[in-house]
Design a protein around this motif. Structure first.
Motif, PDB file in Angstrom:
ATOM      1  N   ILE A  62       0.841  -1.207   0.000  1.00 24.33           N
ATOM      2  CA  ILE A  62       0.000   0.000   0.000  1.00 24.33           C
ATOM      3  C   ILE A  62       0.874   1.254   0.000  1.00 24.33           C
ATOM      4  CG2 ILE A  62      -1.644   1.338   1.387  1.00 24.33           C
ATOM      5  CD1 ILE A  62      -2.921  -1.037  -0.122  1.00 24.33           C
ATOM      6  N   THR A  63       1.939   1.241   0.778  1.00 27.39           N
ATOM      7  CA  THR A  63       2.838   2.398   0.831  1.00 27.39           C
ATOM      8  C   THR A  63       3.465   2.646  -0.532  1.00 27.39           C
ATOM      9  OG1 THR A  63       3.294   2.004   3.167  1.00 27.39           O
ATOM     10  CG2 THR A  63       4.881   3.370   1.970  1.00 27.39           C
ATOM     11  N   LYS A  64       3.947   1.591  -1.182  1.00 23.16           N
ATOM     12  CA  LYS A  64       4.539   1.746  -2.515  1.00 23.16           C
ATOM     13  C   LYS A  64       3.505   2.233  -3.524  1.00 23.16           C
ATOM     14  CE  LYS A  64       8.273  -1.561  -2.049  1.00 23.16           C
ATOM     15  NZ  LYS A  64       8.801  -2.883  -2.423  1.00 23.16           N
ATOM     16  N   ALA A  65       2.292   1.737  -3.412  1.00 19.54           N
ATOM     17  CA  ALA A  65       1.243   2.108  -4.368  1.00 19.54           C
ATOM     18  C   ALA A  65       0.834   3.568  -4.234  1.00 19.54           C
ATOM     19  CB  ALA A  65       0.023   1.208  -4.183  1.00 19.54           C
ATOM     20  N   PHE A  66       0.836   4.088  -3.004  1.00 24.91           N
ATOM     21  CA  PHE A  66       0.297   5.433  -2.777  1.00 24.91           C
ATOM     22  C   PHE A  66       1.339   6.501  -2.424  1.00 24.91           C
ATOM     23  CE2 PHE A  66      -3.705   3.041  -1.609  1.00 24.91           C
ATOM     24  CZ  PHE A  66      -4.407   3.449  -2.741  1.00 24.91           C
ATOM     25  N   GLN A  67       2.601   6.130  -2.211  1.00 24.85           N
ATOM     26  CA  GLN A  67       3.576   7.088  -1.694  1.00 24.85           C
ATOM     27  C   GLN A  67       3.757   8.322  -2.576  1.00 24.85           C
ATOM     28  OE1 GLN A  67       7.255   5.035  -1.115  1.00 24.85           O
ATOM     29  NE2 GLN A  67       7.641   4.731  -3.293  1.00 24.85           N
ATOM     30  N   ASP A  68       3.618   8.190  -3.874  1.00 28.16           N
ATOM     31  CA  ASP A  68       3.775   9.344  -4.766  1.00 28.16           C
ATOM     32  C   ASP A  68       2.449  10.006  -5.123  1.00 28.16           C
ATOM     33  OD1 ASP A  68       6.505   8.864  -4.803  1.00 28.16           O
ATOM     34  OD2 ASP A  68       6.378   7.571  -6.574  1.00 28.16           O
ATOM     35  N   ARG A  69       1.345   9.430  -4.677  1.00 30.59           N
ATOM     36  CA  ARG A  69       0.024   9.930  -5.068  1.00 30.59           C
ATOM     37  C   ARG A  69      -0.731  10.612  -3.935  1.00 30.59           C
ATOM     38  NH1 ARG A  69      -0.685   4.442  -7.884  1.00 30.59           N
ATOM     39  NH2 ARG A  69       0.033   4.920  -9.975  1.00 30.59           N
ATOM     40  N   ARG A  76       0.642   6.996   5.871  1.00 28.42           N
ATOM     41  CA  ARG A  76       0.994   6.437   7.178  1.00 28.42           C
ATOM     42  C   ARG A  76      -0.257   6.032   7.955  1.00 28.42           C
ATOM     43  NH1 ARG A  76       4.947  10.055  10.320  1.00 28.42           N
ATOM     44  NH2 ARG A  76       4.801   8.308  11.750  1.00 28.42           N
ATOM     45  N   PHE A  77      -1.320   6.828   7.832  1.00 29.96           N
ATOM     46  CA  PHE A  77      -2.584   6.481   8.484  1.00 29.96           C
ATOM     47  C   PHE A  77      -3.098   5.147   7.940  1.00 29.96           C
ATOM     48  CE2 PHE A  77      -7.203   6.328   8.233  1.00 29.96           C
ATOM     49  CZ  PHE A  77      -7.545   6.421   9.571  1.00 29.96           C
ATOM     50  N   LEU A  78      -3.131   5.013   6.607  1.00 28.17           N
ATOM     51  CA  LEU A  78      -3.576   3.747   6.004  1.00 28.17           C
ATOM     52  C   LEU A  78      -2.715   2.584   6.489  1.00 28.17           C
ATOM     53  CD1 LEU A  78      -4.368   4.516   2.261  1.00 28.17           C
ATOM     54  CD2 LEU A  78      -5.968   3.872   4.054  1.00 28.17           C
TER      55      LEU A  78
END
Length: 181
Positions: A62-69, A76-78
């Motif tokens: 999830i972090t990789k998927a959303f880190q740039d978006r 971090r919350f997710l």
């Protein structure tokens, strides 16, 4: 602790983060989109609920998927939600988030039933009158039902205000029948 309470606690934390970031509406839209994606995509829902993938592995993906978006704090919350194995509560968290923000902004939603398509003047009038009654900013959602004959039926939360012609005729009919007895 019960799930609604847990979802409310997470939503309150997210509201606090969003408020500090000055992004209440943006973060609300984002959590709602994620909740809709989870409810609408069985592959995503299965991935998040799968015991075969560790919580740590899910957080990394999830972090990789959303880190740039998405904002870093939101990601971090997710991650915290998933790390605590509460990912199935994300749709409830989104709902609670919306309720909290609406309350903070003094906003309520009304379902307004009318006999014919309302014009701009009627929409404005209904919104203003309901705002006066509730003391809050009202966002009306209009539904057209010709069977009410005329007038307005407004539902705000659990309160129903029935000013329809059909209701008035029914009341008049009841009075007339009672007097005839």
């Amino acid at each position: 602790m019960r799930e609604p309470t847990i979802a409310r606690n997470y939503a309150e934390a997210l509201v606090s983060l969003a408020d500090r970031a000055g992004e209440l509406d943006g973060w609300g839209a984002t959590i709602t989109e994620i909740a809709d994606a989870i409810e609408g995509d069985t592959r995503l829902a299965n991935f998040l609920s799968s015991p075969k993938v560790s919580a740590k592995g899910k957080v990394e993906i999830i972090t990789k998927a959303f880190q740039d978006r998405l904002p870093r704090l939101f990601v971090r919350f997710l991650g915290a939600v998933i790390a605590n194995r509460r990912q199935r509560l994300i749709p409830q968290i989104a709902s609670e988030y919306a309720l909290i923000v609406d309350d903070m902004q003094g906003r309520v939603y009304a379902r307004v039933t009318v006999a014919s398509e309302p014009d701009a003047a009627m929409r404005s009038s209904v919104e203003k009158q309901l705002g006066t009654i509730t003391g809050k900013r009202v966002v009306p959602h209009f539904i057209v039902k010709p069977e009410i004959l005329g007038g307005v039926i407004a539902r705000v939360g659990d309160t129903v205000m029935d000013g329809s012609v059909a209701r008035r005729l029914e009341t008049l009919r009841g009075r007339m029948l009672n007097r005839a007895s």
